[in-house]
Design an enzyme around this catalytic site. Structure first.
Site, mmCIF file in Angstrom:
data_model
loop_
_atom_site.group_PDB
_atom_site.id
_atom_site.type_symbol
_atom_site.label_atom_id
_atom_site.label_comp_id
_atom_site.label_asym_id
_atom_site.label_seq_id
_atom_site.Cartn_x
_atom_site.Cartn_y
_atom_site.Cartn_z
ATOM 1 N N GLY A 226 0.789 -1.222 0.000
ATOM 2 C CA GLY A 226 0.000 0.000 0.000
ATOM 3 C C GLY A 226 0.819 1.269 0.000
ATOM 4 N N HIS A 227 0.129 2.395 0.144
ATOM 5 C CA HIS A 227 0.741 3.719 0.093
ATOM 6 C C HIS A 227 0.247 4.528 1.291
ATOM 7 C CE1 HIS A 227 1.838 7.715 -1.400
ATOM 8 N NE2 HIS A 227 2.543 7.120 -2.350
#
Length: 380
Positions: A226-227
């Site tokens: 993810g980010h």
């Protein structure tokens, strides 16, 4: 070739300096690899024999070069090296810190004797500081730099990245420095000293995380695929395998919502903006996961790509190599005169990818041409 007429001497072991030499060789430079007469580069033996008695890793990072066997602990070997330096444009080495100086071939000394020489020195921890004389390897530097601490998911232990980003990155910075110095020399007639290290490379790759801590006191969180600043921007499991969705703005999220038959999400105050989605990430990811696991990933990818939502399968290496797009790039080239393929440089110049001109050299095969000595014959 771009670097026709440029002569490079590489005193390289294993990876960082040999990678730099391989880049320059692919771009057309003549690269003479200086090796110990008693076995040569340690990478020749790092793994099972693949071709000609050498390990595959050696073949990858030493294609396009010629080998000269010199004993640099012998005054005659140093004298022969000096004769080669008189004709060289660039020297690259990753000798253990302090060794070049002990042999009388440190950067300042050689640049004084050969003022047009571009001298590139690669080390583990850098050319200044209390650890400047320490040797190091890729996993040690990934660990020491903090790079391992930001890899993986929140519940994982610190993880090494799966490729040698510090070694190969340091080799790449050395090449960038050497090419910049060639330009300076074309104006001033003067070479000079380029220094880089695995540690500087690691901290450079981590600059986004490092600078967030320096300027905001913000510790990096680990998000697996993810980010930290976008939602949804991570991997999901489809019915038959994982894939990634990357919604980098609210418009893309609206397209995703419509494609998933959830158009109301685009106007829901909890999901309509990226900042709202960040606050409600856990709930949104759970809802997305429940939907996406119901169909095969190829079906989802086709549906999302049709409306312009960035997405991709999480491929294995064989799956990636089987992709039509990868084949179209022509990145993997047959080595002339050999029965194997290698990955070429990841750039094209005037629409053409630089060629791999030859395979890796036998130990000392260029002794006669370079030194006027009989070429060594090394058993396979």
């Amino acid at each position: 070739m771009i670097l026709d007429g440029i002569r490079v001497l590489e005193i390289g072991q294993v990876l960082s300096a040999p990678f730099a030499g391989a880049i320059l060789a692919d771009m057309g430079a003549e690269v003479l690899k200086i090796e110990r007469p008693d076995g040569g580069d340690d990478a020749r033996h790092m793994g099972a024999a693949f071709r000609h008695g050498d390990a595959l890793s050696f073949l990858i990072f030493n294609r396009g070069k010629r080998s000269v066997a010199l004993d640099l602990k012998d005054p005659d070997g140093i004298a022969q090296l000096e004769r080669l330096l008189a004709t060289a444009d660039i020297l690259i080495h990753n000798l253990r810190p302090g060794v070049a100086q002990s042999l009388g071939i440190g950067g300042e000394e050689l640049c004084a004797r050969h003022p047009r020489l571009i001298y590139c020195e690669l080390s583990a921890f850098g050319h200044v500081g209390p650890m400047r004389l320490r040797p190091g390897y890729e996993p040690l530097v990934q660990a020491y730099s903090g790079l391992s601490s930001i890899n993986g998911g929140p519940d994982d232990p610190p993880l090494r990245l799966g490729v040698s980003v510090c070694d190969q990155g340091a080799g790449m910075w050395a090449v960038i420095g050497a090419l910049a110095m060639l330009q300076r020399r074309s104006v001033s007639g003067r070479g000079g000293l380029v220094q880089t290290s695995l540690l500087e490379t690691a901290l450079g790759w981590a600059a986004q995380k490092v600078d967030a801590f320096l300027n905001e006191g913000r510790l990096p969180e680990r998000h697996a695929s993810g980010h930290p600043n976008f939602v949804p921007y991570e991997a999901f499991d489809a019915a038959d395998g994982p894939f990634l969705i990357c919604c980098g703005n609210d418009r893309l999220f609206g397209k995703l919502a419509t494609a998933l038959a959830r158009p109301q999400w685009a106007t829901d105050p909890d999901y309509a903006t990226n900042r709202a989605r960040l606050r409600n990430k856990a709930r949104l990811i759970a809802e997305l996961s429940a939907i996406l696991v119901t169909s095969p990933r190829a079906a989802w990818i086709a549906r999302l790509q049709a409306v312009g939502v960035p997405c991709a399968p999480i491929n294995t290496i064989p799956e990636a190599l089987a992709e039509e797009q990868v084949a179209a790039l022509g990145l993997h080239r047959q080595v002339p005169g050999e029965d194997y393929r290698l990955t070429g440089l990841p750039l094209s110049i005037d629409g053409e990818r630089p060629l791999i001109r030859r395979g890796s050299p036998a130990l000392g095969e260029a002794d006669h041409d370079a030194l006027g000595a009989p070429a060594r014959r090394v058993a396979p």
